[in-house]
Design an enzyme around this catalytic site. Structure first.
Site, PDB file in Angstrom:
ATOM      1  N   ARG A   1      20.246  -4.114   3.587  1.00 35.78           N
ATOM      2  CA  ARG A   1      20.688  -2.756   3.461  1.00 35.78           C
ATOM      3  C   ARG A   1      21.178  -1.935   4.435  1.00 35.78           C
ATOM      4  O   ARG A   1      21.008  -2.218   5.695  1.00 35.78           O
ATOM      5  CB  ARG A   1      19.356  -1.691   2.769  1.00 35.78           C
ATOM      6  CG  ARG A   1      18.945  -2.251   1.575  1.00 35.78           C
ATOM      7  CD  ARG A   1      17.934  -1.047   0.837  1.00 35.78           C
ATOM      8  NE  ARG A   1      16.588  -1.186   1.794  1.00 35.78           N
ATOM      9  CZ  ARG A   1      16.077   0.065   2.114  1.00 35.78           C
ATOM     10  NH1 ARG A   1      16.905   1.138   2.005  1.00 35.78           N
ATOM     11  NH2 ARG A   1      15.163   0.099   2.938  1.00 35.78           N
TER      12      ARG A   1
ATOM     13  N   ARG B   1      18.060  11.791   2.311  1.00 36.63           N
ATOM     14  CA  ARG B   1      17.419  12.657   3.210  1.00 36.63           C
ATOM     15  C   ARG B   1      18.740  13.484   3.980  1.00 36.63           C
ATOM     16  O   ARG B   1      19.717  12.833   3.994  1.00 36.63           O
ATOM     17  CB  ARG B   1      16.547  12.450   4.090  1.00 36.63           C
ATOM     18  CG  ARG B   1      16.702  11.034   4.778  1.00 36.63           C
ATOM     19  CD  ARG B   1      15.684  10.230   5.673  1.00 36.63           C
ATOM     20  NE  ARG B   1      16.086   9.206   6.183  1.00 36.63           N
ATOM     21  CZ  ARG B   1      15.265   8.683   7.215  1.00 36.63           C
ATOM     22  NH1 ARG B   1      14.110   9.176   7.618  1.00 36.63           N
ATOM     23  NH2 ARG B   1      15.733   7.490   7.976  1.00 36.63           N
TER      24      ARG B   1
ATOM     25  N   ARG C   1      -3.421  10.317   2.744  1.00 37.86           N
ATOM     26  CA  ARG C   1      -4.426  11.020   3.854  1.00 37.86           C
ATOM     27  C   ARG C   1      -5.048  11.898   3.055  1.00 37.86           C
ATOM     28  O   ARG C   1      -4.553  13.066   2.336  1.00 37.86           O
ATOM     29  CB  ARG C   1      -3.446  11.570   4.907  1.00 37.86           C
ATOM     30  CG  ARG C   1      -2.737  10.593   5.698  1.00 37.86           C
ATOM     31  CD  ARG C   1      -1.795  11.359   6.637  1.00 37.86           C
ATOM     32  NE  ARG C   1      -1.089  10.216   7.356  1.00 37.86           N
ATOM     33  CZ  ARG C   1      -0.127  10.625   8.493  1.00 37.86           C
ATOM     34  NH1 ARG C   1       0.088  11.950   8.553  1.00 37.86           N
ATOM     35  NH2 ARG C   1       0.634   9.886   9.052  1.00 37.86           N
TER      36      ARG C   1
ATOM     37  N   ASP D   1      11.051  -1.300  14.878  1.00 38.80           N
ATOM     38  CA  ASP D   1      10.964   0.222  15.512  1.00 38.80           C
ATOM     39  C   ASP D   1      11.241   0.022  16.946  1.00 38.80           C
ATOM     40  O   ASP D   1      11.080  -0.991  17.708  1.00 38.80           O
ATOM     41  CB  ASP D   1       9.649   0.827  15.454  1.00 38.80           C
ATOM     42  CG  ASP D   1       9.306   1.467  14.141  1.00 38.80           C
ATOM     43  OD1 ASP D   1      10.509   1.881  13.477  1.00 38.80           O
ATOM     44  OD2 ASP D   1       8.178   1.594  13.765  1.00 38.80           O
TER      45      ASP D   1
ATOM     46  N   ARG E   1       0.787  -1.317  -0.085  1.00 37.69           N
ATOM     47  CA  ARG E   1      -0.030  -0.129   0.003  1.00 37.69           C
ATOM     48  C   ARG E   1       0.812   1.263   0.128  1.00 37.69           C
ATOM     49  O   ARG E   1       1.900   1.171   0.650  1.00 37.69           O
ATOM     50  CB  ARG E   1      -0.921   0.078   1.421  1.00 37.69           C
ATOM     51  CG  ARG E   1      -0.089  -0.162   2.536  1.00 37.69           C
ATOM     52  CD  ARG E   1      -1.376  -0.279   3.747  1.00 37.69           C
ATOM     53  NE  ARG E   1      -2.078   0.772   4.160  1.00 37.69           N
ATOM     54  CZ  ARG E   1      -1.583   1.596   4.926  1.00 37.69           C
ATOM     55  NH1 ARG E   1      -0.656   1.541   5.655  1.00 37.69           N
ATOM     56  NH2 ARG E   1      -2.379   2.603   5.256  1.00 37.69           N
TER      57      ARG E   1
ATOM     58  N   TYR F   1      12.746  -5.957  10.447  1.00 37.05           N
ATOM     59  CA  TYR F   1      12.839  -4.427  10.926  1.00 37.05           C
ATOM     60  C   TYR F   1      12.008  -4.093  12.208  1.00 37.05           C
ATOM     61  O   TYR F   1      10.867  -4.385  12.006  1.00 37.05           O
ATOM     62  CB  TYR F   1      12.874  -3.311   9.932  1.00 37.05           C
ATOM     63  CG  TYR F   1      12.743  -1.876  10.425  1.00 37.05           C
ATOM     64  CD1 TYR F   1      14.050  -1.572  10.732  1.00 37.05           C
ATOM     65  CD2 TYR F   1      11.667  -1.218  10.608  1.00 37.05           C
ATOM     66  CE1 TYR F   1      14.268  -0.150  11.116  1.00 37.05           C
ATOM     67  CE2 TYR F   1      11.905   0.112  11.151  1.00 37.05           C
ATOM     68  CZ  TYR F   1      13.265   0.588  11.615  1.00 37.05           C
ATOM     69  OH  TYR F   1      13.379   1.993  11.838  1.00 37.05           O
TER      70      TYR F   1
ATOM     71  N   GLU G   1      22.053  11.407   4.512  1.00 35.94           N
ATOM     72  CA  GLU G   1      21.852   9.794   4.791  1.00 35.94           C
ATOM     73  C   GLU G   1      21.783   9.284   3.197  1.00 35.94           C
ATOM     74  O   GLU G   1      21.023   9.743   2.355  1.00 35.94           O
ATOM     75  CB  GLU G   1      20.361   9.736   5.418  1.00 35.94           C
ATOM     76  CG  GLU G   1      20.298   8.334   5.500  1.00 35.94           C
ATOM     77  CD  GLU G   1      19.042   8.012   6.486  1.00 35.94           C
ATOM     78  OE1 GLU G   1      18.273   7.066   5.944  1.00 35.94           O
ATOM     79  OE2 GLU G   1      18.920   8.600   7.341  1.00 35.94           O
TER      80      GLU G   1
END
Length: 383
Positions: free
Chosen positions: A256, A287, A179, A362, A175, A360, A312
């Site tokens: 990565r 970024r 918003r 958080d 997806r 991964y 980065e």
């Protein structure tokens, strides 16, 4: 010295397990850390010239909707009221991000109501049927349309993966959220903020018990036999790379990695926001972080004529690189299943964290997972 529990790695997963064993059960814990500091990739430190706190391994933003995790971390630090917002640079203009009404109205040059914006995106996405998409580019266009894809997704994705999106599997994305409001908060969690005194202070607080010994600059594989011989009954919680533990017997899992270029700039404010994505191919970096903006409450402590930025860069990890994000190709997933079978058969060793499970996580997810492991697997074993 003998220990009741051995923890390999001092990231948030490892520190949580160590802290719980010490504070709840009164157990002696050894934490073995390869780096010269605690905290894994969440570690932060003051840039020496300016005193500005930098996140050494890229921006770390704490957010969670898990009240247990929030209550737990607040034992060690208070948090600011920081709310993360990101902007995306495209053709010299900074757009609100993630994609929402702010970006849509700015990009298409007129006001669209939520209903009108939905209709616009649906019309543009109708170019390709999602079920017919054969690669990531076609999948993305089928979700958000070609104009937004080409501006904000195509080149950024190519930089992240070092691969043309036409060559990436459609299954890499499920997806692309849009918003249909002007809310540009990056996270929608109940709790969000940054540790008031920085990550290093928080992480050190977790390990301050006299029952926890931390050995920095120590490679587990160089001391494993000696330590396990001294404490043969102590369980091991291993949070290093899963494939490394088994000497890459099933192959090397793909990751990565990130490279960073940090510099002190002779201006008080470089970009006016903490994070600016660079979505165009002409910029090799993905970024730029400007760390002073993470803590506006410290403005009186930070210099007014200097700032710290970090560019980065994303690429595939080589053998000696720091792994950040699992690539998760079909071959990786096949290897992972074999490594999980080996891990399940490894007596007295528990695998956790981002590296130890090849997923991964958080920060709040790592902490929640560690609390669950302590409750469900370690507590009865250590009693």
């Amino acid at each position: 010295m003998t220990y009741d529990l051995i923890v390999v790695g001092s990231g948030l997963f490892g520190l949580t397990v160590a802290e719980q064993a010490a504070s709840k059960l009164g157990k002696k814990v050894l934490v073995v850390e390869k780096r010269a500091h605690l905290g894994g990739n969440a570690y932060s430190e003051a840039e020496p010239e300016t005193g500005i706190e930098i996140h050494k391994y890229g921006a770390h933003l704490f957010h969670t909707s898990n009240k247990r995790v929030w209550d737990y971390v607040n034992q060690f630090t208070t948090f600011t009221d920081y709310q993360h917002r990101v902007f995306a640079m495209h053709k010299g203009t900074a757009y609100q991000f993630p994609m929402g009404l702010g970006l849509i109205n700015q990009f298409f040059g007129k006001y669209y109501s939520p209903e009108e914006a939905r209709a616009l995106i649906a019309e543009q996405a109708a170019e390709i049927n999602t079920d017919d998409a054969t690669n990531l580019e076609e999948k993305a266009i089928s979700l958000i349309g070609r104009p937004l894809y080409e501006a904000f997704i195509r080149d950024y994705t190519a930089k992240q993966w070092q691969t043309d999106p036409k060559e990436l599997p459609a299954g890499n994305i499920t997806r692309l959220p849009v918003r249909y409001t002007f809310n540009n908060r990056y996270f929608n969690d109940t709790y969000e903020g940054l540790p008031t005194d920085g990550y290093a202070a928080w992480l050190e607080k977790m390990a301050e018990s006299d029952l926890i010994e931390v050995r920095l600059n120590t490679d587990w594989f160089e001391v494993r036999d000696e330590i396990r011989a001294e404490s043969p009954s102590a369980p091991v919680v291993y949070t290093g790379p899963l494939d490394r533990y088994f000497d890459y017997s099933e192959g090397k899992l793909g990751w990565r990695t990130l490279d960073f270029e940090t510099s002190v700039e002779p201006v008080g404010d470089f970009q006016g926001t903490p994070v600016m994505n660079y979505n165009d191919a002409e910029f090799p970096f993905t970024r730029i972080h400007e760390f002073r903006h993470f803590h506006p409450e410290r403005e009186d402590r930070y210099p007014s004529d200097k700032t710290v930025i970090m560019k980065e860069f994303s690429r595939f990890a080589d053998e000696n690189d720091e792994p950040y994000y699992p690539i998760n190709t079909p071959a990786d997933r096949e290897m992972l299943l074999k490594y999980r079978e080996l891990a399940d058969a490894e007596e007295g060793v528990f695998f956790g964290g981002r590296l130890g499970t090849y997923q991964y996580l958080d920060m709040h997810m790592a902490i929640a997972s560690a609390l669950n492991m302590f409750d469900n697997k370690l507590t009865d074993l250590l009693k």
